[in-house]
Design an enzyme around this catalytic site. Structure first.
Site, short mmCIF file in Angstrom:
data_model
loop_
_atom_site.label_atom_id
_atom_site.label_comp_id
_atom_site.label_asym_id
_atom_site.label_seq_id
_atom_site.Cartn_x
_atom_site.Cartn_y
_atom_site.Cartn_z
N GLY A 1 4.65 -58.90 -13.86
CA GLY A 1 4.83 -59.01 -15.25
C GLY A 1 4.37 -57.78 -16.00
O GLY A 1 4.36 -56.77 -15.38
N GLY A 2 3.68 -57.91 -17.22
CA GLY A 2 3.22 -56.61 -17.91
C GLY A 2 2.26 -56.16 -17.15
O GLY A 2 1.89 -55.02 -17.46
N GLY B 1 16.46 -21.40 -10.54
CA GLY B 1 15.53 -21.77 -11.48
C GLY B 1 14.30 -22.08 -10.63
O GLY B 1 13.07 -22.26 -11.23
N ALA B 2 14.51 -22.46 -9.61
CA ALA B 2 13.33 -23.08 -8.73
C ALA B 2 12.16 -21.69 -8.31
O ALA B 2 11.16 -22.09 -8.08
CB ALA B 2 13.60 -23.68 -7.26
C1 HXC Z 1 -3.71 -69.08 -14.45
C2 HXC Z 1 -3.03 -68.81 -12.32
C3 HXC Z 1 -2.00 -67.87 -12.70
C4 HXC Z 1 -1.86 -67.52 -13.96
C5 HXC Z 1 -1.90 -68.20 -10.64
N1 HXC Z 1 -3.06 -69.02 -11.04
N2 HXC Z 1 -1.51 -67.22 -11.56
N3 HXC Z 1 -3.64 -69.39 -13.34
N4 HXC Z 1 -2.77 -68.32 -14.98
N5 HXC Z 1 -1.05 -66.45 -14.51
C6 HXC Z 1 -3.77 -69.94 -10.40
C7 HXC Z 1 -2.79 -70.98 -9.67
O1 HXC Z 1 -2.69 -71.97 -10.76
C8 HXC Z 1 -3.76 -71.56 -8.57
O2 HXC Z 1 -4.98 -72.22 -9.25
C9 HXC Z 1 -4.28 -69.95 -8.12
O3 HXC Z 1 -4.25 -69.28 -9.11
C10 HXC Z 1 -3.72 -69.57 -6.78
O4 HXC Z 1 -2.12 -69.47 -7.27
P1 HXC Z 1 -1.17 -70.15 -6.04
O5 HXC Z 1 -0.03 -70.02 -6.91
O6 HXC Z 1 -1.78 -71.12 -5.14
O7 HXC Z 1 -1.16 -68.78 -5.12
P2 HXC Z 1 0.06 -68.14 -4.37
O8 HXC Z 1 0.94 -69.23 -3.83
O9 HXC Z 1 -0.48 -67.14 -3.56
O10 HXC Z 1 0.86 -67.51 -5.54
C11 HXC Z 1 0.43 -66.64 -6.23
C12 HXC Z 1 1.46 -66.09 -7.42
C13 HXC Z 1 1.69 -67.40 -8.24
C14 HXC Z 1 2.66 -65.56 -6.97
C15 HXC Z 1 0.70 -64.98 -8.17
O11 HXC Z 1 0.48 -68.32 -8.56
C16 HXC Z 1 2.50 -67.20 -9.49
O12 HXC Z 1 3.47 -67.16 -9.49
N6 HXC Z 1 1.51 -67.13 -10.45
C17 HXC Z 1 2.38 -66.77 -11.95
C18 HXC Z 1 2.61 -65.47 -12.08
C19 HXC Z 1 3.10 -65.09 -13.44
O13 HXC Z 1 4.40 -65.48 -13.70
N7 HXC Z 1 2.23 -64.51 -14.27
C20 HXC Z 1 2.60 -64.33 -15.74
C21 HXC Z 1 3.25 -62.90 -15.58
S1 HXC Z 1 3.47 -62.27 -17.15
P3 HXC Z 1 -5.53 -73.31 -8.09
O14 HXC Z 1 -6.74 -74.00 -9.05
O15 HXC Z 1 -4.64 -74.05 -7.53
O16 HXC Z 1 -6.41 -72.45 -7.02
C22 HXC Z 1 2.45 -61.51 -17.62
C23 HXC Z 1 2.53 -60.74 -19.16
C24 HXC Z 1 1.51 -59.79 -19.20
O17 HXC Z 1 1.59 -61.30 -16.87
C25 HXC Z 1 1.98 -59.00 -20.38
C26 HXC Z 1 1.23 -58.00 -20.66
C27 HXC Z 1 1.82 -56.91 -21.81
#
Ligand code: HXC
Length: 537
Positions: A200-201, A435-436
């Site tokens: 993501g971001g 140019g290089a």
């Molecule tokens: C809160 C989160 C989290 C999140 C993971 N966890 N991502 N909690 N916010 N974004 C937590 C899970 O609930 C879990 O908690 C623990 O972290 C481990 O995650 P798992 O899924 O069990 O691990 P894994 O199988 O290794 O997968 C990792 C992962 C997946 C691929 C990162 O967790 C995932 O897809 N997370 C979401 C990613 C995402 O979409 N993020 C938002 C992106 S948008 P427990 O308690 O069970 O241990 C963004 C916008 C930013 O970031 C913009 C900025 C400008």
């Protein structure tokens, strides 16, 4: 009020306050014991992050924990942690019941090879390392301190992105971090290592820093993951193909290197930091050198083949020139027709840029131009002299490159060289066409320019020139080719015009460059005052 009553009043008040004092002291003492116990238990909890089970899962994936990474990165016992008691402030979705001291990032400063560095290390065992508003504040604190003190920031990224439960607070936290990354750019070196997910971001913080490294198999960087890609575009792609270390360090160039595991990545990071200054206010460190500055390199006399179309390895030229053959190459697998990286010459850090005749004859294409330009700008921002080794037949011709905007991207490299005020030393080893040639030339404020006896400087190679001037005239063509090579296939045309300072024996190149670096150490050159230039992005 009579005196007796006043006396009585003072006495009773005193004794009351005395009793109060004693009981307060007792209360304070017991409170202290309680507080100290609390501190100890919170510290213990902070050290355990998300708990033993999640640490075991992290290890099972072949990853170190955030704390283990810091321990490996810093000199033993030198890390000083900040904000170990900070807790997230979210109350939605039952979050108030689950808090971890320090939340999902460990921050502080430490020493790396005896030099100060600020560090943040995201803890995947706590809410998947996701960025809460306090997580962002902790990162911002180290960035602010690093800029004010003048020391690099190293970010060890291992995060599921924005803390979903915190919504917009988390997004605002990212904005705070990005703003600081930008303001710190050019002031302090910023280095990111992606050691887990970064999606993501979140990807933009590493992308805004000077160098981004990845760990093979365990890290990935993408704007949206495979599931979203499939639902939006129908494309079926794996995580590795979409944003793995291999893809980013070879194809996209987003990563400047990929390492096989956490340990290697952190050790290489320590190595890189040894070349860099702490900030733009400081010079790069000079290390004691056991390799004599005036060492001759006889193998260079014969490294350029007699046949001008035959390739040779510019990497070998670089290793022959630099101290102890030690060269830290940046983006070795991406846009490999140009080589960039750090080395030392007589103990001084230099940025090396070299065309690689072994890859696409050393042609500059879009990616090579961008790679070179970014590196030159880093060196200039941090006062690192640039040594350029030229063997380039020109910018890569063709519609693919033109449609991709080679003009705009090639201009980046030109801009970067022309803007740079650091010492610029150039050696033309063979071809410097078109140019290089101009890039690190005398007219572009090159300080010292050398040609090897094998140098050829011309508007273009003989084949191209003949095809333009003698189109369809076969007899004239072959004679003209001979004349052209005679005229431009040697270093004299540039030497007689003073466009190179000397024609040197290849074996003496190290010695000459080391002398020049010494002479140019106090070079002063400034660009006209302005808010900022407008590099063709
Ligand atoms: C809160 C989160 C989290 C999140 C993971 N966890 N991502 N909690 N916010 N974004 C937590 C899970 O609930 C879990 O908690 C623990 O972290 C481990 O995650 P798992 O899924 O069990 O691990 P894994 O199988 O290794 O997968 C990792 C992962 C997946 C691929 C990162 O967790 C995932 O897809 N997370 C979401 C990613 C995402 O979409 N993020 C938002 C992106 S948008 P427990 O308690 O069970 O241990 C963004 C916008 C930013 O970031 C913009 C900025 C400008």
């Amino acid at each position: 009020m009579n005196m007796t009553f006043l006396f009585y009043l003072i006495k009773t008040t005193r004794s009351v306050s005395c009793v109060l004092n004693v009981s307060m002291k007792m209360c304070t003492a017991s409170q202290w014991v309680r507080v100290r116990k609390q501190i100890e238990s919170k510290r213990k909890k902070a050290i355990l992050g998300g708990g033993e089970h999640r640490i075991a899962v992290q290890h099972k994936k072949g990853k170190l924990t955030a704390r283990e990474r810091i321990e490996l990165l810093c000199d033993p016992g030198s890390f000083v942690e900040y904000d170990a008691f900070v807790e997230h402030t979210c109350t939605d979705f039952g979050m108030h019941q689950t808090k971890f001291p320090g939340d999902s990032v460990i921050t502080g400063h430490g020493m790396i090879s005896g030099r100060l560095a600020y560090i943040f290390s995201q803890d995947f065992t706590v809410f998947g390392g996701s960025l809460s508003s306090v997580h962002a504040k902790k990162i911002c604190k180290v960035l602010d301190r690093a800029v004010s003190v003048g020391a690099p920031v190293i970010g060890l990224n291992d995060s599921g992105g924005a803390r979903i439960q915190e919504g917009v607070d988390s997004l605002a936290g990212y904005a705070d971090v990005f703003q600081r990354n930008v303001l710190a750019s050019g002031a302090i070196p910023q280095i990111s290592v992606v050691m887990g997910p970064c999606a993501g971001g979140a990807v933009y913080s590493p992308a805004l820093t000077d160098f981004t490294f990845m760990v093979a198999d365990t890290s990935y960087l993408f704007i949206t993951g495979p599931d979203v890609v499939k639902s939006v575009t129908g494309e079926v792609v794996t995580q590795e193909e979409l944003g793995g270390a291999w893809m980013h360090s070879t194809v996209s160039g987003v990563a400047h290197g990929a390492f096989k595991n956490d340990v290697v990545a952190l050790l290489q990071l320590r190595r890189l930091l040894n070349y860099l200054p702490l900030s733009s206010r400081d010079p790069a460190p000079i290390r004691k050198c056991w390799d004599r500055w005036n060492r001759l390199a006889p193998s260079l006399d014969t490294i350029v083949p007699a046949d001008t179309m035959e390739p040779y390895d510019m990497n070998e030229v670089i290793r022959c020139l630099v101290d102890e053959r030690d060269f830290f190459e940046i983006s070795p697998l991406h846009a490999s027709s140009i080589i960039v990286g750090f080395a030392r010459m007589d103990g001084r850090t230099v940025g090396i840029v070299g065309n690689q005749p072994k890859v696409a004859a050393g042609c500059l294409d879009i990616n090579a131009s961008i790679k070179g330009a970014r590196f030159v700008r880093f060196c200039d921002a941090f006062s690192i002299p640039i040594v350029t080794l030229v063997d380039v037949p020109g910018f890569l011709p063709g519609s693919a490159q033109e449609c991709g905007g080679i003009i705009r991207h090639g201009a980046k490299l030109l801009y970067a060289y022309a803007e740079a005020t650091v010492p610029k030393i150039t050696v033309i080893t063979r071809k410097a066409y078109g140019g290089a040639y101009i890039l690190s030339s005398k007219p572009l404020r090159g300080d010292v320019n050398y040609a090897w006896p094998t140098a050829e400087v011309a508007v273009m190679g003989a084949e191209g020139a003949v095809s333009v001037l003698f189109k369809g005239q076969r007899e004239e063509e072959s004679q003209y080719r001979v004349d052209y090579i005679e005229k431009f296939g040697n270093p004299f045309p540039v030497a007689v015009r003073g466009l190179v300072d000397d024609i040197i024996e290849p074996r003496t190149t190290r010695m000459r460059i080391c002398q020049d670096l010494d002479v140019l150490a106090n070079k002063v050159l400034t660009n006209p005052p302005k808010k900022h230039g407008n590099i063709p992005l």
